[in-house]
Design a protein around this motif. Structure first.
Motif, short mmCIF file in Angstrom:
data_model
loop_
_atom_site.label_atom_id
_atom_site.label_comp_id
_atom_site.label_asym_id
_atom_site.label_seq_id
_atom_site.Cartn_x
_atom_site.Cartn_y
_atom_site.Cartn_z
N ARG A 143 -25.55 -40.87 13.13
CA ARG A 143 -26.41 -41.81 13.87
C ARG A 143 -26.89 -41.18 15.18
O ARG A 143 -28.07 -41.28 15.53
CB ARG A 143 -25.66 -43.11 14.13
CG ARG A 143 -25.53 -43.98 12.90
CD ARG A 143 -24.84 -45.32 13.19
NE ARG A 143 -24.76 -46.11 11.99
CZ ARG A 143 -23.72 -46.10 11.16
NH1 ARG A 143 -22.65 -45.35 11.41
NH2 ARG A 143 -23.73 -46.84 10.08
N GLU A 144 -25.99 -40.54 15.91
CA GLU A 144 -26.36 -39.90 17.18
C GLU A 144 -27.38 -38.79 16.96
O GLU A 144 -28.28 -38.60 17.78
CB GLU A 144 -25.11 -39.34 17.87
CG GLU A 144 -24.20 -40.41 18.42
CD GLU A 144 -22.85 -39.88 18.89
OE1 GLU A 144 -22.59 -38.65 18.79
OE2 GLU A 144 -22.03 -40.72 19.34
N ASP A 145 -27.25 -38.06 15.87
CA ASP A 145 -28.16 -36.95 15.58
C ASP A 145 -29.43 -37.40 14.87
O ASP A 145 -30.32 -36.58 14.62
CB ASP A 145 -27.43 -35.88 14.74
CG ASP A 145 -26.30 -35.21 15.51
OD1 ASP A 145 -26.21 -35.39 16.75
OD2 ASP A 145 -25.49 -34.51 14.87
N GLY A 146 -29.52 -38.68 14.52
CA GLY A 146 -30.73 -39.23 13.92
C GLY A 146 -30.98 -38.82 12.48
O GLY A 146 -32.13 -38.82 12.03
N VAL A 147 -29.92 -38.52 11.72
CA VAL A 147 -30.14 -38.16 10.31
C VAL A 147 -30.37 -39.44 9.50
O VAL A 147 -29.97 -40.53 9.90
CB VAL A 147 -28.96 -37.34 9.72
CG1 VAL A 147 -28.77 -36.04 10.50
CG2 VAL A 147 -27.68 -38.12 9.66
N ALA A 148 -31.04 -39.28 8.38
CA ALA A 148 -31.41 -40.43 7.56
C ALA A 148 -30.23 -41.07 6.85
O ALA A 148 -30.19 -42.28 6.65
CB ALA A 148 -32.47 -40.03 6.53
N SER A 149 -29.25 -40.23 6.44
CA SER A 149 -28.13 -40.77 5.68
C SER A 149 -26.98 -39.78 5.65
O SER A 149 -27.13 -38.62 6.00
CB SER A 149 -28.55 -41.11 4.24
OG SER A 149 -28.76 -39.92 3.50
N ILE A 150 -25.86 -40.30 5.18
CA ILE A 150 -24.69 -39.48 4.86
C ILE A 150 -24.59 -39.47 3.34
O ILE A 150 -24.62 -40.52 2.69
CB ILE A 150 -23.38 -40.06 5.46
CG1 ILE A 150 -23.49 -40.27 6.97
CG2 ILE A 150 -22.19 -39.19 5.07
CD1 ILE A 150 -23.53 -39.02 7.80
N ARG A 151 -24.47 -38.28 2.77
CA ARG A 151 -24.38 -38.11 1.32
C ARG A 151 -23.09 -37.37 0.99
O ARG A 151 -22.65 -36.51 1.75
CB ARG A 151 -25.58 -37.32 0.80
CG ARG A 151 -26.91 -38.04 1.01
CD ARG A 151 -28.07 -37.15 0.64
NE ARG A 151 -29.33 -37.88 0.65
CZ ARG A 151 -30.50 -37.33 0.36
NH1 ARG A 151 -30.57 -36.05 0.03
NH2 ARG A 151 -31.60 -38.05 0.40
N LEU A 152 -22.52 -37.69 -0.17
CA LEU A 152 -21.28 -37.03 -0.58
C LEU A 152 -21.07 -37.23 -2.07
O LEU A 152 -21.78 -37.99 -2.72
CB LEU A 152 -20.09 -37.58 0.21
CG LEU A 152 -19.87 -39.11 0.20
CD1 LEU A 152 -19.03 -39.54 -0.98
CD2 LEU A 152 -19.22 -39.54 1.48
N ASP A 153 -20.08 -36.52 -2.59
CA ASP A 153 -19.67 -36.76 -3.96
C ASP A 153 -18.15 -36.94 -3.97
O ASP A 153 -17.45 -36.45 -3.09
CB ASP A 153 -20.10 -35.63 -4.90
CG ASP A 153 -19.45 -34.30 -4.58
OD1 ASP A 153 -18.25 -34.13 -4.90
OD2 ASP A 153 -20.12 -33.42 -4.02
N THR A 154 -17.69 -37.66 -4.97
CA THR A 154 -16.25 -37.85 -5.16
C THR A 154 -15.95 -37.86 -6.65
O THR A 154 -16.80 -38.24 -7.46
CB THR A 154 -15.74 -39.11 -4.44
OG1 THR A 154 -14.31 -39.10 -4.44
CG2 THR A 154 -16.24 -40.38 -5.07
N PHE A 155 -14.79 -37.43 -6.99
CA PHE A 155 -14.40 -37.22 -8.39
C PHE A 155 -14.36 -38.54 -9.16
O PHE A 155 -13.81 -39.54 -8.68
CB PHE A 155 -13.03 -36.54 -8.42
CG PHE A 155 -12.60 -36.02 -9.74
CD1 PHE A 155 -13.47 -35.31 -10.57
CD2 PHE A 155 -11.30 -36.20 -10.17
CE1 PHE A 155 -13.05 -34.81 -11.79
CE2 PHE A 155 -10.87 -35.71 -11.38
CZ PHE A 155 -11.76 -35.01 -12.19
N SER A 156 -14.93 -38.53 -10.35
CA SER A 156 -14.99 -39.74 -11.17
C SER A 156 -13.61 -40.25 -11.58
O SER A 156 -13.45 -41.43 -11.88
CB SER A 156 -15.83 -39.50 -12.42
OG SER A 156 -15.26 -38.46 -13.22
N LYS A 157 -12.61 -39.39 -11.58
CA LYS A 157 -11.26 -39.78 -11.96
C LYS A 157 -10.39 -40.11 -10.75
O LYS A 157 -9.16 -40.18 -10.86
CB LYS A 157 -10.59 -38.68 -12.79
CG LYS A 157 -11.34 -38.33 -14.06
CD LYS A 157 -11.32 -39.47 -15.03
CE LYS A 157 -12.03 -39.11 -16.33
NZ LYS A 157 -12.08 -40.21 -17.26
#
Length: 175
Positions: A116-130
């Protein structure tokens, strides 16, 4: 306290991620292995100033990578926000002795606040399906599942991609 990691802390960070991998394997979650995460990745994270550590009682107990670099595996994903600047989260870990005490939440709070402070559009990530525990953790934080990818060096099973929009784009309604 959360701060940038330094090279001297890589052995401790590897101890943490190996302990996390062992804990997950005991629960039948084959997410991390001997090739991921590794020393070379953490050294590169430090070189790019993207690796942060959580310090508790003067000891490193957790880590998180916050990067603006988009991995090629993410290309086919239909993200919620357009291709503006985003932060991607990788290698979030808290030593099993310290899990369940809110430290992962504080690391994610830090990443989201920084975004938010850096003005990025979003946070994206991946996590294991299991790993339903991680999926629940991100869903509780407002992250939305947007697709899946495969990381064959880690598992034959998919990794779910999640996104948390931080800004409202013109012409789009917020989720």
């Amino acid at each position: 306290m959360i701060r940038w990691a330094n090279s001297a802390e890589i052995p401790k960070i590897l101890q943490i991620t190996k302990a996390c991998a062992h804990s997950m394997i005991e629960r039948g979650i084959l997410q991390w292995n001997e090739s991921y995460p590794n020393q070379e990745q953490f050294a590169e994270d430090i070189r790019r100033n993207e690796l942060y550590v959580y310090i508790y009682n003067e000891e490193v107990i957790g880590c998180i990578v916050i990067t603006s670099l988009k991995d090629s595996e993410y290309e086919p994903i239909q993200w919620l926000t357009s291709e503006l600047e985003h932060y991607y989260i990788h290698r979030l870990a808290v030593h099993p002795d310290h899990q369940g005490k809110g430290y992962a939440r504080k690391l994610m709070d830090f990443a989201e606040r920084k975004g938010r402070e850096d003005g990025v559009a979003s946070i994206r990530l991946d996590t294991f399906s299991k790993n339903p525990r991680n999926q629940h953790f991100y869903k509780q934080r407002g992250y939305l599942k947007v697709g899946h990818i495969f990381l064959p060096n880690q598992s034959e099973y998919p990794f779910y991609c999640f996104e948390l929009p931080l800004i409202n784009e013109p012409g789009k309604s917020s989720p």
